[in-house]
Design a protein around this motif. Sequence first.
Motif, mmCIF file in Angstrom:
data_model
loop_
_atom_site.group_PDB
_atom_site.id
_atom_site.type_symbol
_atom_site.label_atom_id
_atom_site.label_comp_id
_atom_site.label_asym_id
_atom_site.label_seq_id
_atom_site.Cartn_x
_atom_site.Cartn_y
_atom_site.Cartn_z
ATOM 1 N N LEU A 123 0.765 -1.391 -0.017
ATOM 2 C CA LEU A 123 0.072 -0.005 -0.161
ATOM 3 C C LEU A 123 0.785 1.238 0.167
ATOM 4 O O LEU A 123 1.989 1.259 0.447
ATOM 5 N N VAL A 124 0.266 2.547 -0.663
ATOM 6 C CA VAL A 124 1.377 3.799 -0.950
ATOM 7 C C VAL A 124 1.711 4.039 0.415
ATOM 8 O O VAL A 124 2.865 4.570 0.421
ATOM 9 N N ASN A 125 0.872 4.267 1.372
ATOM 10 C CA ASN A 125 1.490 4.802 2.697
ATOM 11 C C ASN A 125 2.386 4.061 3.193
ATOM 12 O O ASN A 125 3.402 4.430 3.500
ATOM 13 N N LYS A 126 2.167 2.758 3.331
ATOM 14 C CA LYS A 126 3.395 1.919 3.948
ATOM 15 C C LYS A 126 4.460 1.927 3.115
ATOM 16 O O LYS A 126 5.586 1.899 3.629
ATOM 17 N N ALA A 127 4.333 2.032 1.645
ATOM 18 C CA ALA A 127 5.702 2.355 0.995
ATOM 19 C C ALA A 127 6.406 3.579 1.082
ATOM 20 O O ALA A 127 7.535 3.326 1.198
ATOM 21 N N VAL A 128 5.650 4.416 1.336
ATOM 22 C CA VAL A 128 6.138 5.736 1.566
ATOM 23 C C VAL A 128 6.921 5.779 3.053
ATOM 24 O O VAL A 128 8.062 6.417 2.948
ATOM 25 N N VAL A 179 3.971 7.382 12.313
ATOM 26 C CA VAL A 179 4.462 6.777 13.438
ATOM 27 C C VAL A 179 3.761 5.365 13.527
ATOM 28 O O VAL A 179 4.471 4.499 13.908
ATOM 29 N N GLN A 180 2.513 5.525 13.393
ATOM 30 C CA GLN A 180 1.990 4.036 13.535
ATOM 31 C C GLN A 180 2.565 3.099 12.571
ATOM 32 O O GLN A 180 2.740 1.989 12.702
ATOM 33 N N LEU A 181 2.478 3.394 11.317
ATOM 34 C CA LEU A 181 3.087 2.832 9.997
ATOM 35 C C LEU A 181 4.502 2.533 10.191
ATOM 36 O O LEU A 181 4.916 1.240 10.045
ATOM 37 N N GLN A 182 5.271 3.536 10.593
ATOM 38 C CA GLN A 182 6.574 3.089 11.064
ATOM 39 C C GLN A 182 6.719 2.000 12.255
ATOM 40 O O GLN A 182 7.679 1.279 12.235
ATOM 41 N N SER A 183 5.963 2.216 13.288
ATOM 42 C CA SER A 183 5.953 1.259 14.158
ATOM 43 C C SER A 183 5.771 -0.126 13.754
ATOM 44 O O SER A 183 6.258 -1.132 13.953
#
Length: 150
Positions: free
Chosen positions: A40-45, A77-81
Amino acid sequence: MEFQSEVIHGFYSIFVFKCKVCCIESKLYSENIQQNQYMLVNKAVVNACQSIGIGHTQLTEFAAFIDVPSLSCSGYVQLQSNAAKAVSEVAWDEIKKAGEEERKLAIQHGDIDIDGVPMITVVADGQWSKRSYKTKYDALSGVVNIIISI
């Protein structure tokens, strides 16, 4: 079909259209969230930011420069975690596999101490960049070189 609204979720959007004749609303998604073929794009970013050593602030500045809405800080931060947890789990599994392989090779070579513990030779060196131009700056990433010889 007439455009009604856009719901923005970072770099992902949902476009709402309404038919002028039958008044049925339809949603158009900027990516297929049901299909797991691509990240997914947000995760990829967020993963890309981690790879090149930038954080949310730099991402937001870049997105503003190209006139694209960015992720919220809490979303980032959530996706980074989530990414850090996944990487940590995979890394730990690989470390365990490598340790077992090294143990097996040390036993094959007879490199065992008096207590029966397999031994390996390890040489390590690392770095973590720090810069100071009137501010304290620590890089988000570093590098470690480990050479193991048996």
